[in-house]
Design an enzyme around this catalytic site. Sequence first.
Site, mmCIF file in Angstrom:
data_model
loop_
_atom_site.group_PDB
_atom_site.id
_atom_site.type_symbol
_atom_site.label_atom_id
_atom_site.label_comp_id
_atom_site.label_asym_id
_atom_site.label_seq_id
_atom_site.Cartn_x
_atom_site.Cartn_y
_atom_site.Cartn_z
ATOM 1 N N PRO A 93 -28.133 1.768 -47.663
ATOM 2 C CA PRO A 93 -29.245 2.506 -47.909
ATOM 3 C C PRO A 93 -30.162 2.774 -46.053
ATOM 4 C CG PRO A 93 -29.395 0.364 -49.094
ATOM 5 C CD PRO A 93 -27.861 0.632 -47.798
ATOM 6 N N GLU A 120 -28.531 -8.264 -48.806
ATOM 7 C CA GLU A 120 -29.757 -7.782 -48.531
ATOM 8 C C GLU A 120 -29.128 -7.061 -47.727
ATOM 9 O OE1 GLU A 120 -32.782 -7.283 -48.638
ATOM 10 O OE2 GLU A 120 -32.292 -8.219 -50.917
ATOM 11 N N ARG A 158 -11.526 14.481 -54.357
ATOM 12 C CA ARG A 158 -10.824 16.237 -55.214
ATOM 13 C C ARG A 158 -11.223 17.810 -54.155
ATOM 14 N NH1 ARG A 158 -14.065 17.545 -59.262
ATOM 15 N NH2 ARG A 158 -14.481 18.917 -58.889
ATOM 16 N N ASP A 173 -15.933 26.743 -56.674
ATOM 17 C CA ASP A 173 -16.457 27.940 -55.396
ATOM 18 C C ASP A 173 -17.953 28.232 -55.731
ATOM 19 O OD1 ASP A 173 -14.277 30.021 -55.746
ATOM 20 O OD2 ASP A 173 -13.724 28.514 -54.936
HETATM 21 C C1 9D3 Z 1 -35.352 -4.717 -49.660
HETATM 22 C C2 9D3 Z 1 -34.180 -4.095 -48.318
HETATM 23 N N1 9D3 Z 1 -33.523 -3.626 -48.852
HETATM 24 C C3 9D3 Z 1 -32.572 -1.678 -48.359
HETATM 25 C C4 9D3 Z 1 -33.334 -0.557 -49.462
HETATM 26 C C5 9D3 Z 1 -32.144 -3.752 -48.892
HETATM 27 C C6 9D3 Z 1 -30.422 -3.225 -49.866
HETATM 28 C C7 9D3 Z 1 -30.943 -2.907 -51.191
HETATM 29 C C8 9D3 Z 1 -30.109 -2.820 -51.958
HETATM 30 C C9 9D3 Z 1 -29.493 -3.659 -49.330
HETATM 31 C C10 9D3 Z 1 -28.293 -3.182 -49.740
HETATM 32 C C11 9D3 Z 1 -28.378 -2.666 -50.962
HETATM 33 C C12 9D3 Z 1 -27.888 -2.291 -52.024
HETATM 34 N N2 9D3 Z 1 -26.830 -0.721 -51.492
HETATM 35 C C13 9D3 Z 1 -25.693 -0.189 -50.647
HETATM 36 O O1 9D3 Z 1 -25.385 -1.491 -50.415
HETATM 37 C C14 9D3 Z 1 -25.546 1.096 -50.850
HETATM 38 C C15 9D3 Z 1 -26.677 2.495 -51.399
HETATM 39 C C16 9D3 Z 1 -28.159 2.235 -51.884
HETATM 40 O O2 9D3 Z 1 -28.306 1.534 -51.750
HETATM 41 N N3 9D3 Z 1 -28.487 3.402 -52.357
HETATM 42 C C17 9D3 Z 1 -27.822 4.484 -52.198
HETATM 43 N N4 9D3 Z 1 -26.636 4.766 -51.545
HETATM 44 C C18 9D3 Z 1 -26.299 3.428 -50.891
HETATM 45 S S1 9D3 Z 1 -24.764 3.264 -49.958
HETATM 46 C C19 9D3 Z 1 -24.804 1.553 -49.773
#
Ligand code: 9D3
Length: 245
Positions: A93, A120, A158, A173
């Site tokens: 994230p 986390e 893809r 395209d």
């Molecule tokens: C409370 C803090 N959280 C961060 C927003 C902790 C947290 C939440 C969810 C840490 C990891 C996750 C799991 N998400 C992913 O591994 C992840 C993700 C996502 O949740 N949203 C958008 N892109 C991605 S890429 C990896």
Amino acid sequence: MMQIEVISLFPEMFSALTEHGITSRARQRSLYQLTLTNPRQYTQDVHHTVDDRPYGGGPGMVMLAEPLAAAITDAKARLQAKGLVPRVIHLSPRGQALTHAKVMALKECSGLVLLASRYEGVDQRVLDTLVDEELSIGDYVLSGGELPVMVLLDAIIRQLPGALGDADSAQEDSFVNGLLDYPHYTRPEEFAGLKVPEVLLSGHHEKIRQWRLQQSLLLTRAKRPDLLAARPLTKEEARLLGKQE
Ligand code: 9D3
């Protein structure tokens, strides 16, 4: 062939990618090779522990550095043994947002190591020492990095030469030109009281092309004006946007 190493506590999830559709066919055609590694395989204790409580306290668990580092290091070594230069990407994230431009850059990589994390997060020292880049797939919270890894891989695969049939690749395209797709119709000619637009039945290919481009422009202006603002209009596009009734 592109060599992809995925590190995940849930390797079974990736059958969604490898066993269905375009990404399955591309694998059968040897356009890419996918190797899955579960960091649990690199644990030494009886419980095969992959996570622990965070130093400093607080909610949630953190993925242990040692099993993850061992899994990533082995994956990198397998790619290096084939003469490839591995790029290590953590789906997170905190990462930069994935875009079409990013996908087009990554499809040129011959060796990718993709880390899907859970809990986390990951011990920061793994990120500091072994990860080249972090990518997010958007501003919403998921349960882990597996689906983001599959989203990234679907988008990359893809684009590999030979992955799409001719029908598919011509369609490509549409988003590449920075516009939303035009409306599609197939049989029957009337459904729910709605008729297929006359021009599509006319057989007049140039008129059809212009109508589709105009529909793409109007839809993009209505739904995603940010996309239109991001690129200049051609003379034809300006004319088609100007002359709607
Ligand atoms: C409370 C803090 N959280 C961060 C927003 C902790 C947290 C939440 C969810 C840490 C990891 C996750 C799991 N998400 C992913 O591994 C992840 C993700 C996502 O949740 N949203 C958008 N892109 C991605 S890429 C990896």
